[in-house]
Motif scaffolding. Structure first.
Motif, PDB file in Angstrom:
ATOM      1  N   TYR A   1     -12.524   3.414   8.489  1.00  0.00           N
ATOM      2  CA  TYR A   1     -11.258   3.295   7.762  1.00  0.00           C
ATOM      3  C   TYR A   1     -10.697   1.897   7.980  1.00  0.00           C
ATOM      4  CZ  TYR A   1      -8.935   3.876  12.294  1.00  0.00           C
ATOM      5  OH  TYR A   1      -8.534   3.709  13.584  1.00  0.00           O
ATOM      6  N   VAL A   2      -9.785   1.509   7.124  1.00  0.00           N
ATOM      7  CA  VAL A   2      -9.129   0.211   7.228  1.00  0.00           C
ATOM      8  C   VAL A   2      -7.695   0.358   6.730  1.00  0.00           C
ATOM      9  CG1 VAL A   2     -10.002  -0.487   4.956  1.00  0.00           C
ATOM     10  CG2 VAL A   2      -9.218  -2.223   6.558  1.00  0.00           C
ATOM     11  N   CYS A   3      -6.775  -0.246   7.457  1.00  0.00           N
ATOM     12  CA  CYS A   3      -5.349  -0.224   7.110  1.00  0.00           C
ATOM     13  C   CYS A   3      -4.925  -1.614   6.658  1.00  0.00           C
ATOM     14  CB  CYS A   3      -4.503   0.216   8.303  1.00  0.00           C
ATOM     15  SG  CYS A   3      -4.879   1.869   8.918  1.00  0.00           S
ATOM     16  N   HIS A   4      -4.118  -1.642   5.637  1.00  0.00           N
ATOM     17  CA  HIS A   4      -3.631  -2.915   5.107  1.00  0.00           C
ATOM     18  C   HIS A   4      -2.227  -2.721   4.556  1.00  0.00           C
ATOM     19  CE1 HIS A   4      -3.977  -7.029   4.007  1.00  0.00           C
ATOM     20  NE2 HIS A   4      -3.999  -6.838   2.724  1.00  0.00           N
ATOM     21  N   MET A   5      -1.489  -3.808   4.430  1.00  0.00           N
ATOM     22  CA  MET A   5      -0.109  -3.709   3.944  1.00  0.00           C
ATOM     23  C   MET A   5       0.325  -5.048   3.352  1.00  0.00           C
ATOM     24  SD  MET A   5       2.181  -3.946   7.414  1.00  0.00           S
ATOM     25  CE  MET A   5       2.211  -5.456   8.389  1.00  0.00           C
ATOM     26  N   ARG A   6       1.441  -4.997   2.655  1.00  0.00           N
ATOM     27  CA  ARG A   6       2.112  -6.195   2.155  1.00  0.00           C
ATOM     28  C   ARG A   6       3.608  -5.994   2.326  1.00  0.00           C
ATOM     29  NH1 ARG A   6       0.673  -9.007  -3.524  1.00  0.00           N
ATOM     30  NH2 ARG A   6      -1.199  -9.452  -2.273  1.00  0.00           N
TER      31      ARG A   6
ATOM     32  N   ILE B   1      -8.600   6.337  -1.190  1.00  0.00           N
ATOM     33  CA  ILE B   1      -7.266   6.029  -0.669  1.00  0.00           C
ATOM     34  C   ILE B   1      -6.744   7.264   0.056  1.00  0.00           C
ATOM     35  CG2 ILE B   1      -4.942   5.297  -1.267  1.00  0.00           C
ATOM     36  CD1 ILE B   1      -6.125   3.945  -3.733  1.00  0.00           C
ATOM     37  N   ALA B   2      -6.811   7.219   1.380  1.00  0.00           N
ATOM     38  CA  ALA B   2      -6.366   8.353   2.191  1.00  0.00           C
ATOM     39  C   ALA B   2      -4.847   8.363   2.352  1.00  0.00           C
ATOM     40  CB  ALA B   2      -7.046   8.320   3.561  1.00  0.00           C
ATOM     41  N   GLU B   3      -4.242   7.200   2.485  1.00  0.00           N
ATOM     42  CA  GLU B   3      -2.790   7.112   2.632  1.00  0.00           C
ATOM     43  C   GLU B   3      -2.280   5.975   1.769  1.00  0.00           C
ATOM     44  OE1 GLU B   3      -0.887   7.600   6.540  1.00  0.00           O
ATOM     45  OE2 GLU B   3      -2.911   7.778   7.357  1.00  0.00           O
ATOM     46  N   SER B   4      -1.149   6.216   1.136  1.00  0.00           N
ATOM     47  CA  SER B   4      -0.510   5.208   0.287  1.00  0.00           C
ATOM     48  C   SER B   4       0.970   5.544   0.223  1.00  0.00           C
ATOM     49  CB  SER B   4      -1.136   5.201  -1.114  1.00  0.00           C
ATOM     50  OG  SER B   4      -0.436   4.340  -1.986  1.00  0.00           O
ATOM     51  N   PHE B   5       1.778   4.730   0.888  1.00  0.00           N
ATOM     52  CA  PHE B   5       3.215   5.018   0.928  1.00  0.00           C
ATOM     53  C   PHE B   5       4.004   3.714   0.975  1.00  0.00           C
ATOM     54  CE2 PHE B   5       1.562   5.002   5.202  1.00  0.00           C
ATOM     55  CZ  PHE B   5       2.494   4.302   5.941  1.00  0.00           C
ATOM     56  N   VAL B   6       5.317   3.851   0.843  1.00  0.00           N
ATOM     57  CA  VAL B   6       6.212   2.706   0.701  1.00  0.00           C
ATOM     58  C   VAL B   6       7.278   2.781   1.792  1.00  0.00           C
ATOM     59  CG1 VAL B   6       7.700   1.434  -0.890  1.00  0.00           C
ATOM     60  CG2 VAL B   6       5.846   2.818  -1.774  1.00  0.00           C
TER      61      VAL B   6
ATOM     62  N   TYR C   1       4.597  -2.119   1.280  1.00  0.00           N
ATOM     63  CA  TYR C   1       3.578  -1.188   0.786  1.00  0.00           C
ATOM     64  C   TYR C   1       2.458  -1.081   1.808  1.00  0.00           C
ATOM     65  CZ  TYR C   1      -0.140   0.893  -1.954  1.00  0.00           C
ATOM     66  OH  TYR C   1      -1.145   1.714  -2.386  1.00  0.00           O
ATOM     67  N   PHE C   2       2.074   0.160   2.139  1.00  0.00           N
ATOM     68  CA  PHE C   2       1.043   0.433   3.135  1.00  0.00           C
ATOM     69  C   PHE C   2      -0.070   1.260   2.486  1.00  0.00           C
ATOM     70  CE2 PHE C   2       5.197   0.230   5.067  1.00  0.00           C
ATOM     71  CZ  PHE C   2       5.033  -0.629   6.142  1.00  0.00           C
ATOM     72  N   VAL C   3      -1.304   0.950   2.853  1.00  0.00           N
ATOM     73  CA  VAL C   3      -2.450   1.685   2.308  1.00  0.00           C
ATOM     74  C   VAL C   3      -3.506   1.819   3.402  1.00  0.00           C
ATOM     75  CG1 VAL C   3      -3.633  -0.374   1.434  1.00  0.00           C
ATOM     76  CG2 VAL C   3      -4.060   1.841   0.365  1.00  0.00           C
ATOM     77  N   ARG C   4      -4.202   2.955   3.385  1.00  0.00           N
ATOM     78  CA  ARG C   4      -5.322   3.186   4.311  1.00  0.00           C
ATOM     79  C   ARG C   4      -6.499   3.701   3.513  1.00  0.00           C
ATOM     80  NH1 ARG C   4      -7.569   7.339   7.509  1.00  0.00           N
ATOM     81  NH2 ARG C   4      -6.016   8.844   6.773  1.00  0.00           N
ATOM     82  N   LEU C   5      -7.609   2.964   3.568  1.00  0.00           N
ATOM     83  CA  LEU C   5      -8.836   3.345   2.882  1.00  0.00           C
ATOM     84  C   LEU C   5      -9.770   4.019   3.880  1.00  0.00           C
ATOM     85  CD1 LEU C   5      -9.536   0.147   0.737  1.00  0.00           C
ATOM     86  CD2 LEU C   5      -8.094   2.118   0.186  1.00  0.00           C
ATOM     87  N   GLU C   6     -10.435   5.056   3.424  1.00  0.00           N
ATOM     88  CA  GLU C   6     -11.357   5.801   4.275  1.00  0.00           C
ATOM     89  C   GLU C   6     -12.709   5.897   3.583  1.00  0.00           C
ATOM     90  OE1 GLU C   6     -11.557  10.288   6.077  1.00  0.00           O
ATOM     91  OE2 GLU C   6      -9.644   9.206   6.230  1.00  0.00           O
ATOM     92  N   GLU C   7     -13.749   5.852   4.386  1.00  0.00           N
ATOM     93  CA  GLU C   7     -15.109   5.896   3.847  1.00  0.00           C
ATOM     94  C   GLU C   7     -15.482   7.325   3.473  1.00  0.00           C
ATOM     95  OE1 GLU C   7     -19.418   3.882   4.947  1.00  0.00           O
ATOM     96  OE2 GLU C   7     -18.031   4.475   6.541  1.00  0.00           O
TER      97      GLU C   7
END
Length: 225
Positions: free
Chosen positions: A82-87, A152-157, A184-190
Motif C-alpha cells: 500500500y502507499v499513502c499520499h496527500m496534498r 483506492i482503499a481510502e479517499s477522504f478530505v 486531500y488524502f488517498v491510500r492505494l492498495e495492491e
C-alpha cells in the motif's frame, strides 16, 4: 527649441545610466540569491509560512509509508502493498471536494482516472494528480510491479486553512468572506477492488423480508400489555 532639445538629451542620458547601473547590479547578484528569493512563489509552503510558520499542515499520513513490517511465515497470506499520499491546502472547499473523494473510493486506479476525466469540477484535477503521483510513488519506492493492480482503499478530505476577508457592500456596509482550503488524502492498495465496497453483504429480497419481519416482531408498543 534648443532648450527643449537639451532637456530631452539629458533625460535620455540619465535613463541610459539607470539601465546600465541596474544591469551591473543584477550581474553582481549570485544566481543562488535570486533562486532563493523566488523559491516561495505559487507553492503551498509559502501559504503556510505567510500566515503561520509553525503550521506546516498534516504530517502523520505520510508516516504510514515508513512502517517496516515484520517478515511473514511461509504459510501466511502475503501482505498486500500500500502507499499513502496527500496534498495540502488546496484552494477548494472541503464540502465540494467530499463528493469527488467519495466518488472514486473503492474504484481501481485505471477506472478512477478514466471517470475523473468526465467530472467537470475544479477539485477533480487535484484528485487526479494526487492519484497519479501515488501510483508513481508505489512503483518507484514500494516495489509495486503493475500499476494497474492498484485500487483506492481510502479517499477522504480534511479541512485546511481558512482565510477571512471582507467584501464591500453599498452604503458603507461590508460582509465577511471565508476563503477555504482543504487537504486531500488517498491510500492505494495492491490487488483487485472489492465487488461491493459500500454494501459488503447484499441481501436477497427474501432475506430483506425476514429481517423486516423480525424488526416488526421485536418492536415495543407503548401502553400495551
Amino acid at each position: 527649441m534648443n532648450n527643449l532639445a537639451k532637456q530631452l538629451c539629458r533625460l535620455n542620458i540619465s535613463h541610459g545610466n539607470l539601465i546600465k547601473n541596474q544591469s551591473n547590479l543584477l550581474a553582481r547578484i549570485s544566481p543562488a540569491v535570486v533562486a532563493a528569493g523566488t523559491a516561495g512563489f505559487h507553492t503551498s509552503n509559502a501559504l503556510g509560512a505567510r500566515y503561520n510558520k509553525h503550521n506546516t499542515g498534516p504530517q502523520k499520513w505520510l508516516q504510514y509509508n515508513k512502517i517496516v513490517h515484520p517478515p511473514q511465515a511461509p504459510e501466511e497470506e502475503p501482505r498486500k502493498a500500500y502507499v499513502c499520499h496527500m496534498r495540502t491546502n488546496i484552494k477548494y472547499s472541503p464540502d465540494k471536494m467530499w463528493y469527488i473523494a467519495s466518488f472514486v473510493r473503492g474504484m481501481s486506479v485505471d477506472e478512477a482516472l478514466k471517470q475523473l476525466n468526465f467530472v467537470l469540477k475544479k477539485g477533480a484535477v487535484d484528485v487526479k494528480e494526487v492519484i497519479q503521483e501515488a501510483v508513481e510513488m508505489a512503483q518507484k519506492r514500494h516495489n509495486v510491479e503493475y500499476k494497474s493492480n492498484l485500487w483506492i482503499a481510502e479517499s477522504f478530505v480534511g479541512k485546511g486553512r481558512v482565510i477571512k476577508g471582507f467584501r464591500r457592500h453599498g452604503r458603507g456596509r461590508f460582509g465577511l468572506v471565508e476563503y477555504k482550503h482543504c487537504h486531500y488524502f488517498v491510500r492505494l492498495e495492491e490487488g483487485e477492488p472489492p465487488k461491493d465496497y459500500y454494501l459488503p453483504n447484499p441481501q436477497t429480497p427474501s432475506e430483506q423480508f425476514e429481517k423486516w419481519l423480525e424488526q416488526m416482531r421485536m418492536r415495543k408498543v407503548i401502553n400495551s400489555l
